[in-house]
Write a protein that holds these residues in place. Structure first.
Motif, short mmCIF file in Angstrom:
data_model
loop_
_atom_site.label_atom_id
_atom_site.label_comp_id
_atom_site.label_asym_id
_atom_site.label_seq_id
_atom_site.Cartn_x
_atom_site.Cartn_y
_atom_site.Cartn_z
N ASN A 760 -28.73 11.05 2.11
CA ASN A 760 -28.09 10.50 3.32
C ASN A 760 -28.54 9.07 3.56
OD1 ASN A 760 -26.96 13.00 3.71
ND2 ASN A 760 -28.37 13.63 5.32
N ASN A 761 -29.85 8.82 3.47
CA ASN A 761 -30.39 7.51 3.78
C ASN A 761 -29.98 6.46 2.75
OD1 ASN A 761 -31.71 8.31 6.13
ND2 ASN A 761 -33.53 8.98 5.02
N VAL A 762 -30.03 6.83 1.47
CA VAL A 762 -29.62 5.90 0.42
C VAL A 762 -28.13 5.55 0.57
CG1 VAL A 762 -29.22 5.66 -2.07
CG2 VAL A 762 -31.40 6.58 -1.23
N PHE A 763 -27.34 6.57 0.86
CA PHE A 763 -25.90 6.36 1.00
C PHE A 763 -25.60 5.43 2.19
CE2 PHE A 763 -21.60 7.36 2.35
CZ PHE A 763 -20.91 7.41 1.15
N GLU A 764 -26.23 5.70 3.34
CA GLU A 764 -25.94 4.90 4.53
C GLU A 764 -26.43 3.47 4.38
OE1 GLU A 764 -24.11 5.54 7.25
OE2 GLU A 764 -23.58 7.38 6.16
N LEU A 765 -27.61 3.27 3.81
CA LEU A 765 -28.11 1.91 3.62
C LEU A 765 -27.24 1.15 2.64
CD1 LEU A 765 -30.22 -0.21 4.25
CD2 LEU A 765 -31.66 0.74 2.44
N SER A 766 -26.85 1.80 1.55
CA SER A 766 -25.97 1.14 0.57
C SER A 766 -24.66 0.73 1.22
CB SER A 766 -25.70 2.09 -0.61
OG SER A 766 -26.89 2.48 -1.24
N LYS A 767 -24.14 1.62 2.04
CA LYS A 767 -22.86 1.37 2.72
C LYS A 767 -22.96 0.13 3.62
CE LYS A 767 -19.44 4.18 5.20
NZ LYS A 767 -19.24 5.52 5.82
N SER A 768 -24.11 -0.01 4.28
CA SER A 768 -24.28 -1.13 5.21
C SER A 768 -24.54 -2.46 4.51
CB SER A 768 -25.42 -0.82 6.18
OG SER A 768 -26.66 -0.84 5.52
N SER A 775 -19.55 -6.36 -3.69
CA SER A 775 -20.75 -7.03 -4.19
C SER A 775 -21.74 -7.21 -3.05
CB SER A 775 -20.41 -8.40 -4.78
OG SER A 775 -19.49 -8.24 -5.85
N PRO A 776 -23.01 -7.16 -3.35
CA PRO A 776 -24.01 -7.36 -2.31
C PRO A 776 -24.12 -8.83 -1.94
CG PRO A 776 -25.09 -7.06 -4.42
CD PRO A 776 -23.62 -6.84 -4.65
N ASP A 797 -22.54 8.38 -6.56
CA ASP A 797 -21.72 7.36 -7.20
C ASP A 797 -21.27 6.37 -6.12
OD1 ASP A 797 -19.85 5.79 -8.44
OD2 ASP A 797 -18.70 7.44 -9.32
N LEU A 798 -21.78 5.14 -6.16
CA LEU A 798 -21.49 4.16 -5.11
C LEU A 798 -20.16 3.43 -5.31
CD1 LEU A 798 -25.03 2.54 -4.59
CD2 LEU A 798 -23.89 4.28 -3.18
N SER A 799 -19.42 3.79 -6.34
CA SER A 799 -18.18 3.07 -6.60
C SER A 799 -17.18 3.24 -5.46
CB SER A 799 -17.56 3.53 -7.92
OG SER A 799 -17.27 4.93 -7.87
N PHE A 800 -17.19 4.40 -4.81
CA PHE A 800 -16.27 4.62 -3.69
C PHE A 800 -16.59 3.65 -2.56
CE2 PHE A 800 -15.21 6.66 0.36
CZ PHE A 800 -13.86 6.91 0.17
N ILE A 801 -17.88 3.47 -2.29
CA ILE A 801 -18.29 2.52 -1.25
C ILE A 801 -17.86 1.11 -1.64
CG2 ILE A 801 -20.26 1.43 -0.11
CD1 ILE A 801 -21.75 4.01 -0.25
N LYS A 802 -18.09 0.75 -2.88
CA LYS A 802 -17.76 -0.61 -3.32
C LYS A 802 -16.26 -0.88 -3.20
CE LYS A 802 -21.56 -1.14 -6.61
NZ LYS A 802 -21.95 -1.31 -8.03
#
Length: 808
Positions: A760-768, A775-776, A797-802
Motif C-alpha cells: 500500500n505504502n509503496v504504491f501510494e508514494l509512487s503514485k504521488s 516520468s519522475p 507493476d507501476l506501468s498503470f500508474i505511469k
C-alpha cells in the motif's frame, strides 16, 4: 436506455466485549488471531479498504477502496472496536464515505444500522426507538452527516419500526424480495403479488408519511453468498449484467449480502469485487450508483405492501429468534431449537422487571427517563468526564452527590446491557450452549447485577428458573439454568475482583501506584513492593474506579508471587494505617526471611474477604503472566543452545563436508539457534543487512527448517518500520536500498511476509511522485527508480500508474 447497478455489503460482527471489562477476551476459536473481530478485519474489512487489482500476469496494477464504489453498512459495535484496535481500516472506511459522495452526487454510500442488531419486530416500542436513535447518532458521530438509509438487524421488519425510522429522518431501507407481499403502480387499483426487484417503492405508513424500500435481487445475491461467483471477478460482473431486462426503462439491479462474503467467507472475494467494479466501468456496461443517489434521481413510481414480522434469513418470518422453526446453522441432524422460546421469555421477563426498576430509579431525577436513555448514546461514544458532566446537567437539574451520580449511571448501564442481551446472534445458531448465546447471557447477567444493586427488587432467581426450561442439545450442558450457573455467574465481576487484577499487575508494573486495568482506574493510597529473586510481594490500599458507571470502592490487599503461575492473594475492607502497620511489618519480616508459608498464613488470616489465584485471572492477564515468566526461561534455553552450537560447529562442518550423517539432536539444535537469531534480528532493534546475510547463508548451508510463519510476521513488521522511517525523510535513499536487499535476501529462504502495508505504502508514494508523462521529477529521480525496484520485488507493476498519472 439508462441502466444502474448497486452492490450492498452488510458488514457486521456482534458485540463480543466482556460485559464487565468492555474488552474482548482471547477467543481460541479465532486462532491465530486474538479474537474474531481481529480475524475478520484482517480477512475482509481491511482488504476491502485496500483491495488489489491484478493484471494478467498476477501483478498489482492498482489498489482501490471498494467501499467507495458500493453501498455498505457497518454495525456500530464493530466500528467502536475498530476505532480502537484497527484505526487504519476504520479511517479508510470513514474516508470511503466522503469519496463516495464525490462519486454519487453528494450521496454517501454508508448506511446506518439499528444499534446492536436486535430483531426489531420482537422489541418493544421503547427499544425500537432507542435502537434507531442510537444507530443514527453513532453514524453521525463517525461519518459526520445524517444517514439517508438504515439497515435493520437480519432485515427483520414491521410497520412500527419503519414508521419510527421515517419519524427520525430515514429515507429508505433495504429488504429481501420475499419480504414484499404485493406491489402496484401509484394510482393503480389492483395489486400484483410478489415483487419486481428492478424497481424501488414507496411504503405508506400509518402516520401518513412514506419511506422508500428497495428489495434486492435474490438470485444474484445468493450467487455471491453461496454459489461461488466470487471465484472470478469477470464472471461476477457478467452475472450482475444478467439481472437487467431489455424492455425495462431506467433499469436498476442491486444485490445485498453479508459484507464478509468479500474476503472472509470467500478468500480474495474483495479482489473479485474490485475487478468486477473496474470491469463494469471500463467497459461502460452500466452506471454504478448507491441507493441515496438513485432515490434522488428517481422518485418511486410504485408502492408496496410488506409481510409483517419478516426477515432475510428465516423463511418463517422472525421465528428463528423465538421458536423451533427449523432454521439453524450447524449442529447434529437430530438437534432442535426448542430452547429459543424459553430463552426469549426469560429475557423478556427480566427486561420488563428492569423497566419498572429504571422508571422507579430515575423518578426523582428525570421527568423523561426514556428520553435520557435515548440520549445516552452520547456518553457511550465519549465517556470523558467533561462530556458526562454536560449530559447530566442537560437531563438533571438538581445537584448530584457522588452516590446519586453513580446510581444514575448504573441505571443507564443496566438499560444498555438490557438491549445488548437481545443481539440477534444469541438465537441464530444451533444450541443455547454456543458462544453467541453465552455472550447475550453475560449481558443479561450484568444488567440484572446492576438492577439488583440499585433497587430492592430480586429477580435473578426467577430468571434462572425461566432458563431451566431451555434444554441444550449437548447432554452434559443440561439446561439454560445449568449453563448460566456454570459459564456465566462464576465470572460475574465486582470492583473488588477488578482490584485483585490490579494487585497482580502491580507486582510487575513500572508505576504500580496508578494503573488502568481495562476500563477501571486503580490508584493506591498506600503501596509497598518487595522482591527476593523470582519471588515478589505487594500490599497496600487501593481505590478502584469504574470509567463506565463511576462506581468506586476502597479496599486493602496483599499478593504473593512464588514464580511460574503461583500467585496467592487476598483482600479485605479498607484498613487504616494503624490497622495495616503491624500486618505489613509481619508480611515484610516473613518475606525477607523467605518464609513463604508464614506469608500465606497471614494472607489467609487477615485478608479473607476475597482470595484469589492464577486461575481466577482474566485469560489475557494469564497469558501476560505466563509469557513474562517463560521469556526468562527462553533466554536461558537459547544460551544453552548457542553454547552447544558454538562448541560443535567445527566438527559438524567437517561432517557435512564429508557427507556424514549429523546426529538429529544436534541438527535440531542448529535449527533452534538460527530460528531464534532470525526472530531476534527483526525485533531487537539492531537489524543489520550483513547479519541477515550471514543467517540466510547458514539457513541454506544447514538446510534449516525455519518457523516461517513466526519469522515472516516479525520480518513484515520490520519492513513496515523501515518504510515508515523512510517516509519521514525521502532523501534517505539508504533505507530503500536496505529494504531492497532485505527483500531479496528473504526470498532466498522462502519467507513469506504479508507485505500488505508495504505494498500500500509503496504504491501510494509512487503514485504521488510520478508525473503526467510517466516520468519522475528530477528531485525524485533516485527515489522513484529505487521504489520501482522495490515494487517489482513485491509484485507491483507501476506501468498503470505511469500511463495514467496526473501531474500535481
Amino acid at each position: 436506455m439508462d441502466r444502474y447497478l448497486c452492490i450492498h455489503g452488510h458488514f457486521y460482527q456482534p458485540p463480543r466485549e466482556n460485559a464487565w471489562l468492555e474488552k474482548i477476551e482471547i477467543q481460541p476459536s479465532a486462532f491465530p488471531y486474538h479474537d474474531w473481530n481481529e480475524r475478520i478485519t484482517r480477512e475482509s474489512y481491511y482488504p476491502n479498504a485496500f483491495s488489489r487489482v491484478l493484471n494478467d500476469d498476477g501483478k498489482i496494477i492498482d489498489i482501490v477502496n471498494n467501499y467507495s464504489k458500493i453501498s455498505f453498512n457497518f454495525g456500530p459495535t464493530v466500528l467502536s472496536w475498530m476505532e480502537q484496535h484497527a484505526p487504519t481500516t476504520y479511517q479508510a472506511i470513514l474516508d470511503s464515505d466522503k469519496e463516495s459522495m464525490l462519486n454519487f452526487d453528494g450521496h454517501g454510500s454508508a448506511v446506518a444500522q439499528v444499534y446492536n442488531h436486535l430483531i426489531m419486530p420482537l422489541a418493544n416500542r421503547k427499544d425500537k426507538e432507542t435502537q434507531i436513535i442510537w444507530g443514527i447518532e453513532d453514524f453521525k458521530k463517525r461519518f459526520g452527516r445524517m444517514p439517508e438509509g438504515m439497515w435493520l438487524g437480519e432485515a427483520a421488519v414491521d410497520t412500527e419500526t419503519l414508521e419510527i425510522m421515517a419519524d427520525h429522518g430515514i429515507k429508505y431501507s433495504l429488504l429481501a424480495p420475499r419480504q414484499a407481499a404485493r406491489f402496484r403502480k401509484k394510482g393503480a387499483k389492483d395489486w400484483v403479488e410478489g415483487i419486481d426487484s428492478n424497481k424501488h417503492y414507496n411504503y405508506t405508513l400509518p402516520n401518513g408519511k412514506t419511506i422508500a424500500l428497495f428489495f434486492y435481487d435474490g438470485q444474484r445475491s445468493q450467487n455471491v453468498a453461496f454459489k461461488g461467483i466470487l471465484q472470478d471477478g469477470k464472471r461476477f460482473a457478467e452475472d450482475l449484467m444478467e439481472g437487467f431486462r431489455q424492455e425495462s426503462d431506467r433499469q436498476f439491479v442491486h444485490i445485498a449480502t453479508d459484507g464478509e462474503s468479500y474476503g472472509h467467507h470467500h478468500k480474495n472475494g474483495d479482489m473479485a469485487l474490485a475487478y468486477c467494479l473496474r470491469y463494469i466501468e471500463e467497459n461502460n456496461l452500466t452506471k454504478i450508483t448507491n441507493y441515496g443517489q438513485y432515490l434522488a434521481l428517481f422518485e418511486p413510481e410504485h408502492e408496496v405492501q410488506i409481510h409483517e414480522n419478516s426477515s432475510w434469513s428465516c423463511v418463517h418470518g422472525v421465528e428463528r429468534w423465538r421458536s423451533n422453526c427449523g432454521c439453524h446453522t450447524g449442529g447434529e441432524g437430530h438437534w432442535h431449537q426448542k430452547w429459543r422460546e424459553p430463552l426469549r421469555t426469560a429475557l423478556d421477563n427480566a427486561r420488563d422487571r428492569m423497566i419498572n426498576i429504571y422508571e422507579e430509579g430515575l423518578a426523582q431525577y428525570s421527568d423523561d427517563p426514556w428520553g435520557m436513555r435515548n440520549d445516552y448514546i452520547r456518553i457511550v461514544l465519549d465517556r470523558s468526564k467533561a462530556n458526562l458532566n454536560r449530559f447530566l446537567k442537560k437531563h438533571i437539574k438538581k445537584q448530584l452527590s457522588d452516590d446519586e451520580r453513580t446510581h444514575i449511571m448504573r441505571m443507564l448501564e443496566m438499560q444498555r446491557n438490557a438491549m445488548l442481551m437481545y443481539t440477534s446472534c444469541g438465537w441464530f445458531f444451533n444450541d443455547i450452549s454456543g458462544i453467541e448465546t453465552l455472550q447475550i447471557l453475560q449481558y443479561a447477567c450484568r444488567a440484572i447485577q446492576l438492577a439488583e444493586s440499585e433497587s430492592d427488587h430480586r429477580f435473578e432467581k426467577d430468571f434462572i428458573e425461566d432458563l431451566d426450561k431451555a434444554e441444550s442439545n449437548v447432554k452434559e450442558e443440561g439446561t439454560g439454568k445449568d449453563i448460566y450457573l456454570k459459564h456465566i455467574l462464576p465470572y460475574q465481576l465486582s470492583l473488588t475482583q477488578v482490584g485483585m487484577h490490579y494487585a497482580v499487575a502491580s507486582l510487575f508494573a513500572d508505576n504500580p501506584q496508578s494503573l488502568t486495568v481495562l476500563n477501571y482506574d486503580c490508584k493506591s493510597l498506600f503501596f509497598e513492593r518487595k522482591s527476593a529473586g523470582l519471588q515478589k510481594l505487594a500490599y497496600g490500599t487501593t481505590v478502584v474506579n469504574s470509567k463506565v458507571t463511576t462506581s468506586k470502592k476502597e479496599f486493602s490487599f496483599v499478593v504473593l508471587y512464588l514464580g511460574q503461575h503461583h500467585i496467592i492473594g487476598g483482600t479485605s475492607k479498607r484498613l487504616t494505617t494503624k490497622e495495616f502497620s503491624p500486618i505489613s511489618n509481619a508480611l515484610t519480616d516473613a518475606f525477607e526471611k523467605s518464609n513463604a508459608a508464614l506469608v500465606v498464613d497471614i494472607i489467609k488470616e487477615k485478608f479473607r474477604a476475597h482470595t484469589f489465584s492464577f486461575f481466577g485471572m482474566f485469560k489475557d492477564e494469564q497469558m501476560k503472566l505466563v509469557n513474562q515468566y517463560l521469556a526468562v526461561s527462553e533466554d536461558l534455553a537459547y544460551d544453552s543452545y548457542r553454547k552447544i552450537y558454538d562448541r560443535n560447529y567445527g566438527i559438524l562442518n567437517v561432517m557435512k563436508g564429508q557427507k556424514l550423517q549429523i546426529p538429529p539432536t544436534l541438527k535440531q539444535n542448529i535449527d533452534d539457534v538460527i530460528n531464534i537469531e532470525f526472530k531476534d534480528l527483526f525485533t531487537n532493534g539492531h537489524f543489520a543487512i550483513a547479519r541477515m546475510e550471514e543467517l540466510v547463508e547458514e539457513t541454506i548451508k544447514w538446510d534449516v527448517n525455519l518457523n516461517a510463519e513466526l519469522i515472516s510476521a516479525k520480518l513484515n513488521d520490520r519492513l513496515d518500520d523501515m518504510f515508515d522511517q523512510f517516509l519521514k525523510d525521502l532523501t534517505n535513499y539508504g533505507l530503500l536500498e536496505e529494504m531492497l536487499s532485505t527483500i531479496k535476501l528473504y526470498k532466498r529462504v522462502d519467507l513469506s511476509p504479508l507485505l500488505v502495508n508495504l505494498q500500500n505504502n509503496v504504491f501510494e508514494l509512487s503514485k504521488s511522485l510520478i508525473t503526467r508523462n510517466g516520468s519522475p521529477t528530477d528531485a525524485n529521480q533516485v527515489v522513484v527508480e529505487l521504489l520501482e525496484q522495490v515494487a517489482q520485488e513485491i509484485n507491483i507493476d507501476l506501468s498503470f500508474i505511469k500511463n495514467n498519472a496526473v501531474s500535481v
